[in-house]
Each structure stands twice: as structure tokens, then as C-alpha cells.
Design an enzyme around this catalytic site. Structure first.
Site, mmCIF file in Angstrom:
data_model
loop_
_atom_site.group_PDB
_atom_site.id
_atom_site.type_symbol
_atom_site.label_atom_id
_atom_site.label_comp_id
_atom_site.label_asym_id
_atom_site.label_seq_id
_atom_site.Cartn_x
_atom_site.Cartn_y
_atom_site.Cartn_z
ATOM 1 N N HIS A 259 -4.807 88.617 -47.089
ATOM 2 C CA HIS A 259 -4.768 88.122 -48.433
ATOM 3 C C HIS A 259 -6.035 86.814 -48.573
ATOM 4 O O HIS A 259 -6.780 86.952 -49.784
ATOM 5 C CB HIS A 259 -3.028 86.982 -48.275
ATOM 6 C CG HIS A 259 -2.847 88.544 -47.901
ATOM 7 N ND1 HIS A 259 -2.199 89.348 -48.187
ATOM 8 C CD2 HIS A 259 -1.346 88.448 -46.827
ATOM 9 C CE1 HIS A 259 -1.455 90.425 -47.973
ATOM 10 N NE2 HIS A 259 -1.002 89.952 -46.040
ATOM 11 N N ASP A 310 -0.684 96.912 -46.560
ATOM 12 C CA ASP A 310 0.207 96.156 -46.231
ATOM 13 C C ASP A 310 1.642 97.016 -46.190
ATOM 14 O O ASP A 310 1.968 97.123 -45.455
ATOM 15 C CB ASP A 310 -0.311 95.131 -47.221
ATOM 16 C CG ASP A 310 0.841 93.791 -46.711
ATOM 17 O OD1 ASP A 310 1.258 93.686 -45.661
ATOM 18 O OD2 ASP A 310 0.093 92.585 -47.259
#
Ligand code: NGQ
Ligand code: ZN
Length: 439
Positions: A259, A310
Site C-alpha cells: 500500500h 489483495d
């Protein structure tokens, strides 16, 4: 004609895109598969496989304002119902979907280690083995990242009831790691993962990184995904998360910072300089309301990034890269962001960058036996040549163009089909039916 010998599988491509440019009339082995356009398969650098089975189940408004943190409660409830058998069934389905979408390797950030009440399974690697078996069955390359998860927050509070099954002591973690490294092969690489700064105390981080077992392995960590996390870190450690990490560990090209959404300028530059990979997961980051990564400035600073799916709200490198580029266009009201040089193609720049970052993060830099073949018959590719095919593949239309996929030197998808499609899908349906009825 360029001759290559790669595994036993054959490919004859008029155009093969490589990071060094287009190659013409490329032939591997016996030319079983013929095509105009082929390109290297994409590594998926961040996956929580079990979350695939809850995609679409957290999109109904709750009693108050929904956020990452309310999603996480739903996700934890869901996670508490997964055992080795359901994990294996879900992961096999997911990995076949990944292959069909153009991912040829997956980094599995795996933290569901123990039984739901926190006690170890008779075989402490039972859940890891479920993932390894699923990857093997699907035929996808796997970089397994067993995760260290010890605390419920920056203040060091104990794990909540639902987090208990994630928790391992440093010793138990290193034992698990050791047992997994014994299984390594060209298709299975093992790396290290620290869940996040809020889940790993500083001493534990140091112990794991100092272990000889960690030598030379990729190290992944979730970082700076949410503003709340940045604020908690500032409150307890008096530094922003990425700043703190650089001050307390030697961050280099082994690291993947997953991220890394909320960065100040000096943090952004530190990541770019270090050679670490920013692990961007645009469809999940959009779904969870995380924020936008500063892509243009990071690329201008020579930063490396890769992509991950993810939470698997979407499973497609096309969608990840499209969202990545479009998020930037929307935020800056400019066009053609990922390509930084005049005349450069956005599609080529995106595929090239994500490929290099993905290979680095998965610890497999040489992936010459991972290819995807685009569908010559698609109307989307009519009147497209090698100058426009990647832009068309990534930015135009909504019909998957990946026709055949070679992973680890084997054709695992032929003409949009996988040999084990029906069996894997049937087991997936049975597993999710059982999960739904056990709620
Ligand atoms: C995860 N997901 O590990 O699946 C996390 C949430 C946690 C994202 N950060 C779990 N997107 O933070 O404990
Ligand atoms: Zn994650």
C-alpha cells in the site's frame, strides 16, 4: 527467428514484448501455441486468498459510517470460519482465476495460521500446506509469505478474540518458516512477512530480520494504508510509519511495502531511493477507501512498484493497472501519467514497471517461462499493431484478452480453459456453500 529453450512447452509468437522491447518471430520448443502477441506473465505481489470467498459480501451499508475498520470486522468474522479444507478449495479457484487473468505467480501474505480459537493445528503448517497444494493444483508459481502477527495495535495490546488464530510467537514463526523453506522448488519460493507495524513489536521485528532463515528472502509488510494508522503511529512512536520503518530497519530491494498510500515527500523519496517495491493494490484500495498513491512523483524519483489483488474484490492485472492510471488522471486532471517520456506508451510503461516490481517482490527475478498469449481473434485487436497492443489490452474494452497462459514452462490455460476448471470450481462451490450455511 529467435530460438529459446524454455521448459518443454512450445510457443511461436510474431511479437513478444519484453522489458527490452519487442522481439519478432520468437519460437520456443515445438510451437504448440501460435499467436501474434505474447508478453511475460504478471506476478501478483499481494494476496489474502481466503478473502476471495467474501468478495461482494461487504457492500451493504452498516448502522454507522462504513470504513476500512468496519470492513475489517466483517472480514475477521468471515476468516473465523475458514479451515484447511475450505482454504485449499478457495485458493485453488482463486489461483485458476489469476492465471486466466494473466497472473503467473502469486505472493500469498498468509496469516491464518492456527485454529479459530488460537490453538495450533496438529500440523502447525496445515494452513500453509493448503495454500501450497492449491497453487500446485492450479499450476501457478507461489511465493509464500508466512506472516508474523503478534499485537492488536501500536500500544502493544493483545490480539482480539478474532485475531487469535493469526498470532505466533517469534519462535513458532521461525519454526514454521524453517519447515516451509524445506519445501522450496522453482515453483515455490518462501519469503518473510511482518503483518504491519501495529501487529509486530520492534524487538520481534529485529529478531526475525536477524535470523539466518531470513537471509536473502523478500520481506513484505503492510504500511501506511489508512490515515488512522499514520496517526496512531505518530501518537505512540512519534514518527510516521514509513519514516519509522526507515529509521529502524535497513530497507532495501528485498522489501515490499504494501500500500504505502499515505506518504510525505521525504518518505516517498526514501522508498524510491531504497529500491524497495511499493506494493500497490488499486482495486482493493479503492474498495476499502484507502486513498491514492503519489504515482507520478514516485516514478519521477525512479521508484519501483508492483501490483496485487489483495482482497480479490477484483482479480485482474488489467483492472489493477487501469485503476492505478485512472485514479491519477482523476486526481490530477491530466492524462498519460504512468509513461513519463514523450511518445512512451502508458500500457507498456505500466506492464513493464509492474513486471519488474512484481518479480523483485516475489524473489523471482528470472521468470523466462511465464508468458501470456493474447486472443488474436478478438475484435478489440483488429487493426492493432505492436505499437498499440499493450495500450489496447490494458485500457480498452472489457473482454478478457488472455487466451493462453504458460507458468513455470507449462501451458496451464489453453484457449481460455484450465484442465482442472470443473473440478476446482465444484470444490469451491461446495466449500462456500458450507461456509454460508455455517454462519
Ligand atoms: C489483512 N487487509 O491483513 O487482510 C488486512 C486487514 C488487519 C488490509 N490491510 C487485517 N487491506 O489489518 O488486521
Ligand atoms: Zn493485505
Amino acid at each position: 527467428m529467435n530460438e529459446h529453450t524454455i521448459g518443454q512447452a512450445g510457443l511461436l509468437a510474431e511479437y513478444l514484448w519484453t522489458p527490452a522491447g519487442w522481439q519478432h518471430d520468437v519460437r520456443f520448443g515445438g510451437a504448440e501455441v501460435r499467436t501474434r502477441f505474447a508478453l511475460p506473465g504478471m506476478p501478483n505481489l499481494h494476496s489474502h486468498a481466503f478473502q476471495r470467498a467474501m468478495a461482494g459480501l461487504a457492500e451493504r451499508r452498516g448502522p454507522g459510517d462504513d470504513s476500512f475498520w468496519t470492513w475489517r470486522e466483517t472480514m475477521y468474522r468471515f476468516a473465523s470460519r475458514i479451515g484447511p479444507e475450505s482454504l485449499r478449495a478457495i485458493a485453488a479457484q482463486l489461483y485458476v482465476e489469476m492465471l486466466k487473468a494473466g497472473y503467473t505467480r502469486v505472493c500469498e501474505f498468509h496469516y491464518l495460521h492456527s485454529a479459530p480459537d488460537g490453538t495450533a493445528y496438529a500440523d502447525p503448517a496445515a494452513m500453509s500446506r493448503a495454500i501450497i497444494e492449491a497453487a500446485h493444483e492450479a499450476g501457478i508459481g507461489l511465493t509464500l509469505l508466512p506472516v508474523l502477527y503478534m499485537t492488536g495495535g501500536f500500544d502493544g495490546r493483545p490480539l482480539s478474540e478474532r485475531q487469535r488464530r493469526f498470532g505466533l510467537s517469534v519462535d513458532a514463526y521461525l519454526r514454521l518458516l524453517e519447515s516451509l523453506t524445506a519445501l522450496e522448488s522453482p515453483m515455490l519460493r518462501v519469503g518473510i512477512a511482518l503483518h504491519s507495524l501495529r501487529a509486530v513489536p520492534e524487538v520481534a521485528m529485529r529478531e526475525v530480520l536477524a535470523s539466518p532463515l531470513a537471509n536473502g528472502r523478500p520481506v513484505h509488510i503492510h504500511i501506511a494504508e489508512q490515515i488512522g494508522e499514520v496517526q496512531d503511529c505518530l501518537g505512540v512512536r512519534n514518527a510516521r510509519p514509513v519514516q519509522w520503518l526507515f529509521d529502524h530497519a535497513d530497507i532495501d530491494a528485498r522489501w515490499c511495502l504494501v500500500h504505502a498510500t499515505h506518504l510525505d515527500d521525504s518518505e516517498m523519496r526514501a522508498i524510491a531511493r531504497s529500491g524497495a517495491v511499493a506494493g500497490l493494490c488499486p482495486s482493493t484500495e479503492a474498495n476499502l477507501g484507502d486513498g491514492l498513491f503519489p504515482l507520478a512523483a514516485y516514478l519521477d524519483a525512479n521508484g519501483t512498484f508492483g501490483i496485487g489483488s489483495d482482497s480479490h474484490i477484483s482479480v485482474s492485472p488489467v483492472e489493477e493497472l487501469r485503476w492505478l492510471e485512472y485514479g491519477q488522471r482523476l486526481a490530477t486532471r491530466r492524462r498519460n501519467i504512468a509513461s513519463r517520456a514523450p511518445g512512451a506508451s502508458v500500457g507498456e510503461a505500466l506492464w513493464d514497471a509492474a513486471l519488474r516490481g512484481g518479480r523483485r517482490a516475489s524473489g523471482v527475478e528470472d521468470a523466462r517461462a511465464d508468458f501470456i498469449v493474447l486472443d488474436d481473434a478478438s475484435a478489440l485487436l483488429a487493426a492493432r499493431d505492436e505499437r498499440s497492443v499493450l495500450d489496447t489490452f490494458l485500457l480498452a474494452g472489457n473482454t478478457p484478452l488472455v487466451r493462453d497462459v504458460m507458468a513455470g514452462g507449462r501451458w496451464v490455460v489453453r484457449n481460455f480453459h484450465h484442465d482442472a476448471d470443473d473440478e476446482i470450481a465444484a470444490r469451491y462451490r461446495a466449500a462456500v456453500d458450507t461456509l454460508a450455511s455455517s454462519r
